[in-house]
Design a protein around this motif. Structure first.
Motif, mmCIF file in Angstrom:
data_model
loop_
_atom_site.group_PDB
_atom_site.id
_atom_site.type_symbol
_atom_site.label_atom_id
_atom_site.label_comp_id
_atom_site.label_asym_id
_atom_site.label_seq_id
_atom_site.Cartn_x
_atom_site.Cartn_y
_atom_site.Cartn_z
ATOM 1 N N ALA A 201 -83.162 -32.073 4.760
ATOM 2 C CA ALA A 201 -84.821 -32.191 5.656
ATOM 3 C C ALA A 201 -85.321 -32.305 4.233
ATOM 4 N N ALA A 202 -85.300 -31.259 3.353
ATOM 5 C CA ALA A 202 -86.056 -31.484 2.289
ATOM 6 C C ALA A 202 -86.081 -32.884 2.078
ATOM 7 N N GLN A 203 -84.892 -33.577 1.500
ATOM 8 C CA GLN A 203 -85.143 -34.960 0.620
ATOM 9 C C GLN A 203 -85.381 -35.678 1.690
ATOM 10 N N ALA A 204 -85.203 -35.649 2.825
ATOM 11 C CA ALA A 204 -86.203 -37.063 3.830
ATOM 12 C C ALA A 204 -88.146 -36.148 3.879
ATOM 13 N N LYS A 205 -88.327 -35.477 3.678
ATOM 14 C CA LYS A 205 -89.738 -34.927 3.373
ATOM 15 C C LYS A 205 -90.279 -35.421 1.971
ATOM 16 N N ASP A 206 -88.993 -35.631 0.953
ATOM 17 C CA ASP A 206 -89.164 -35.907 -0.855
ATOM 18 C C ASP A 206 -89.803 -37.482 -0.502
ATOM 19 N N ASP A 207 -89.104 -37.798 0.277
ATOM 20 C CA ASP A 207 -88.709 -39.788 0.310
ATOM 21 C C ASP A 207 -89.358 -40.320 1.061
ATOM 22 N N ILE A 211 -89.591 -39.584 10.746
ATOM 23 C CA ILE A 211 -88.602 -39.030 11.037
ATOM 24 C C ILE A 211 -89.375 -38.244 12.896
ATOM 25 N N LYS A 212 -89.132 -39.140 13.664
ATOM 26 C CA LYS A 212 -89.668 -39.300 15.082
ATOM 27 C C LYS A 212 -88.090 -38.448 15.736
ATOM 28 N N ALA A 213 -87.160 -38.539 15.905
ATOM 29 C CA ALA A 213 -86.675 -37.735 16.466
ATOM 30 C C ALA A 213 -84.994 -37.152 15.813
ATOM 31 N N THR A 242 -94.027 -24.392 20.500
ATOM 32 C CA THR A 242 -95.356 -24.922 19.248
ATOM 33 C C THR A 242 -94.576 -25.076 17.921
ATOM 34 N N ARG A 243 -94.687 -25.841 17.017
ATOM 35 C CA ARG A 243 -94.352 -25.821 15.302
ATOM 36 C C ARG A 243 -94.520 -25.320 14.852
ATOM 37 N N VAL A 244 -93.448 -24.426 14.094
ATOM 38 C CA VAL A 244 -93.757 -23.422 13.390
ATOM 39 C C VAL A 244 -94.968 -23.583 11.846
ATOM 40 N N THR A 245 -95.187 -25.070 11.687
ATOM 41 C CA THR A 245 -96.006 -25.482 10.538
ATOM 42 C C THR A 245 -97.395 -25.481 11.338
ATOM 43 N N ARG A 301 -82.516 -27.147 13.374
ATOM 44 C CA ARG A 301 -84.130 -25.914 12.465
ATOM 45 C C ARG A 301 -84.869 -26.515 11.968
ATOM 46 N N PRO A 302 -83.664 -26.626 10.291
ATOM 47 C CA PRO A 302 -84.553 -27.218 9.545
ATOM 48 C C PRO A 302 -85.327 -28.137 9.173
ATOM 49 N N PHE A 303 -84.891 -29.086 10.110
ATOM 50 C CA PHE A 303 -86.011 -30.612 10.415
ATOM 51 C C PHE A 303 -86.700 -30.157 11.056
ATOM 52 N N ASN A 304 -86.907 -28.812 12.563
ATOM 53 C CA ASN A 304 -87.514 -28.350 12.454
ATOM 54 C C ASN A 304 -88.570 -26.970 12.170
ATOM 55 N N ASP A 305 -88.317 -27.012 10.836
ATOM 56 C CA ASP A 305 -89.057 -25.973 10.202
ATOM 57 C C ASP A 305 -89.799 -26.102 9.318
ATOM 58 N N LEU A 306 -89.943 -27.863 8.830
ATOM 59 C CA LEU A 306 -90.539 -28.894 8.306
ATOM 60 C C LEU A 306 -91.450 -29.954 9.067
ATOM 61 N N GLY A 307 -91.944 -29.806 10.441
ATOM 62 C CA GLY A 307 -92.839 -29.981 11.405
ATOM 63 C C GLY A 307 -92.265 -31.638 12.077
#
Length: 460
Positions: A201-207, A211-213, A242-245, A301-307
């Motif tokens: 998830a962190a790498q996807a955000k950096d790149d 992500i839609k699903a 509700t998003r955690v972000t 969950r780690p993906f949910n954590d980033l929204g």
């Protein structure tokens, strides 16, 4: 009375005519043959073979052997990578296959430096390759002691079933081309703290991945519950609210406009539920308004954590005698996550649900962006949104607006409005319903419904 009945009949005829005109140009939907073909191509036999291979590695504990060619998580992840590479070879190199790793240490369940290695395979989209839908399973297994890295831990259902399903979905979907990208992920370190998901998830955000699903498959093969129920016709979809972000300002807006049950994760879950109804024979899904089971977690969950929108797909009736257990028999009860506890036809059914969802979303246009709504103290409701990029979405036909009663779990009403950026629902009062918008392709493939405002946004 006769006059009143005649008026009613005329009104009904006029209403029917107006609806037929409104729907005259609606793209064909609900019977896409390609999705039926994908569902039919999923093989329970191949899934059984893959689960058996994974079980035969003895243990796949995150801290287990990495040098052996036949035992431990090192051998397992190398085999998974080789399988993805075989699949890629059969589709002319359509997959980018790689290890994704990070050294983790100083954690309660990973105290010493350990290379947590996942296997990722990316099928790039043809027109919108930076838009992603992801299917994942977990490589690692465990027994009663979460730190026991040497005892046999077959992990047949938890979670060789999810990895096998991901491999099988890749085999079938790589025979097709899609507008958006599909990612097949075998994630590591789940039992030790969701580390594979966190790294990805962190790498996807950096790149900058859009992500839609995220479809997390964690235990998709058991049909015999600890409660005595045997059922191969239902599955659960866990989806957070509700998003955690969410920011303080967004929370204030949501308080007055709603959206608690219309996060992108929950509208993704509704989308999957509809896919099951339309394309998966003899399967009813339960959308559960929770991030996960009580006190437990998964790699969405780690993906949910980033929204990011993410859900968990799994069996309905769990058998705790087969989860996280040393292999043994006590008082006539057999403990352990072994092959005889997996129903391969059921695992194939849930795999087909994933494959149909991934295909539908990857063929559909991007979900609508910047959806807004107006209608306070008015008799009608107006929805608006931004036009989608035509180069990324050449398959776009137009948009469909949806609405439902506020206590209804699934979208009840819809109207195709064409390739416009605004639509007004006459005499439908904003206070009485929830609303959303989906994009529709020329072949009838739809995006998930997007609830207005930041609470429901799927992002750009």
């Amino acid at each position: 009375m006769k006059f009143s009945k005649r008026l009613a009949l005329l009104a009904l005829t006029a209403l029917s005519l107006s609806y037929s005109l409104a729907y005259a140009d609606t793209p064909k939907a609900g019977d896409q043959q390609a999705i039926h073909d994908i569902v039919a191509d999923i093989s329970a036999q191949r899934i059984e073979q893959d689960i058996t291979t994974l079980v035969n590695f003895g243990t796949r504990h995150t801290l287990s052997e990495t040098e052996s060619d036949s035992r431990g998580i090192g051998a397992a992840r190398r085999w998974i990578k080789q399988e993805f590479e075989k699949i890629s070879a059969q589709c002319g190199g359509c997959l980018k296959v790689y290890f994704q790793s990070q050294v983790i240490s100083g954690e309660k369940r990973i105290p010493n430096p350990t290379d947590v290695v996942s296997v990722i395979a990316v099928q790039r989209g043809t027109t919108d390759p930076d838009r992603y839908v992801i299917m994942s399973g977990d490589i690692d297994s465990r027994v009663s002691d979460v730190m026991d890295a040497t005892s046999d831990a077959p992990g047949a259902n938890d979670n060789a079933s999810g990895v096998a399903g991901t491999l099988e979905a890749a085999r079938v979907l790589t025979q097709h081309k899609f507008n958006g990208s599909i990612v097949y992920a075998a994630l590591a370190g789940e039992e030790q703290g969701l580390f594979g998901g966190k790294i990805m998830a962190a790498q996807a955000k950096d790149d900058g991945w859009r992500i839609k699903a995220v479809l997390n498959n964690d235990m998709i093969g058991n049909i015999e519950g600890i409660n005595g129920v045997i059922n191969n016709t239902t599955a659960r979809i866990f989806a957070e609210g509700t998003r955690v972000t969410e920011s303080e300002q967004e929370a204030r807006m949501r308080r007055f406009t709603g959206g608690e049950v219309d996060s992108p994760s929950r509208n993704l879950a509704r989308y999957i539920d509809r896919i099951a109804d339309e394309f998966i024979p003899n399967l009813d899904t339960m959308v559960i308004y929770r991030l996960d089971r009580y006190g437990r977690g998964g790699h969405h969950r780690p993906f949910n954590d980033l929204g990011y929108p993410g859900i968990r797909i799994m069996e309905t009736n769990e058998n705790y005698n087969r989860q996280h257990q040393d292999l043994r028999t006590e008082n006539g009860i057999k403990y352990g996550d072994t092959l005889d506890g997996v129903n391969f036809e059921y695992a194939a059914k849930l795999t087909s649900l994933n494959a149909a969802t991934l295909a539908s979303m990857a063929w559909a246009p991007n979900p609508p962006v910047n959806v807004d709504i107006k209608g306070a103290v008015q008799p009608s409701t107006t929805l608006s949104w931004d036009a989608l990029d035509s180069e990324q979405n050449p398959q776009l036909a137009g948009y469909k607006v949806y609405w439902r009663h506020t206590d209804a779990p699934q979208w009840e009403f819809s109207r195709y409005v064409g390739n416009v950026t605004e639509a007004t629902l006459e005499n439908i009062v904003i206070d009485n319903y929830f609303f959303g918008v989906a994009s529709v392709s020329k072949d009838g493939y739809e995006s998930p419904v997007v609830y207005p405002g930041p609470a429901g946004s799927f992002g750009e």
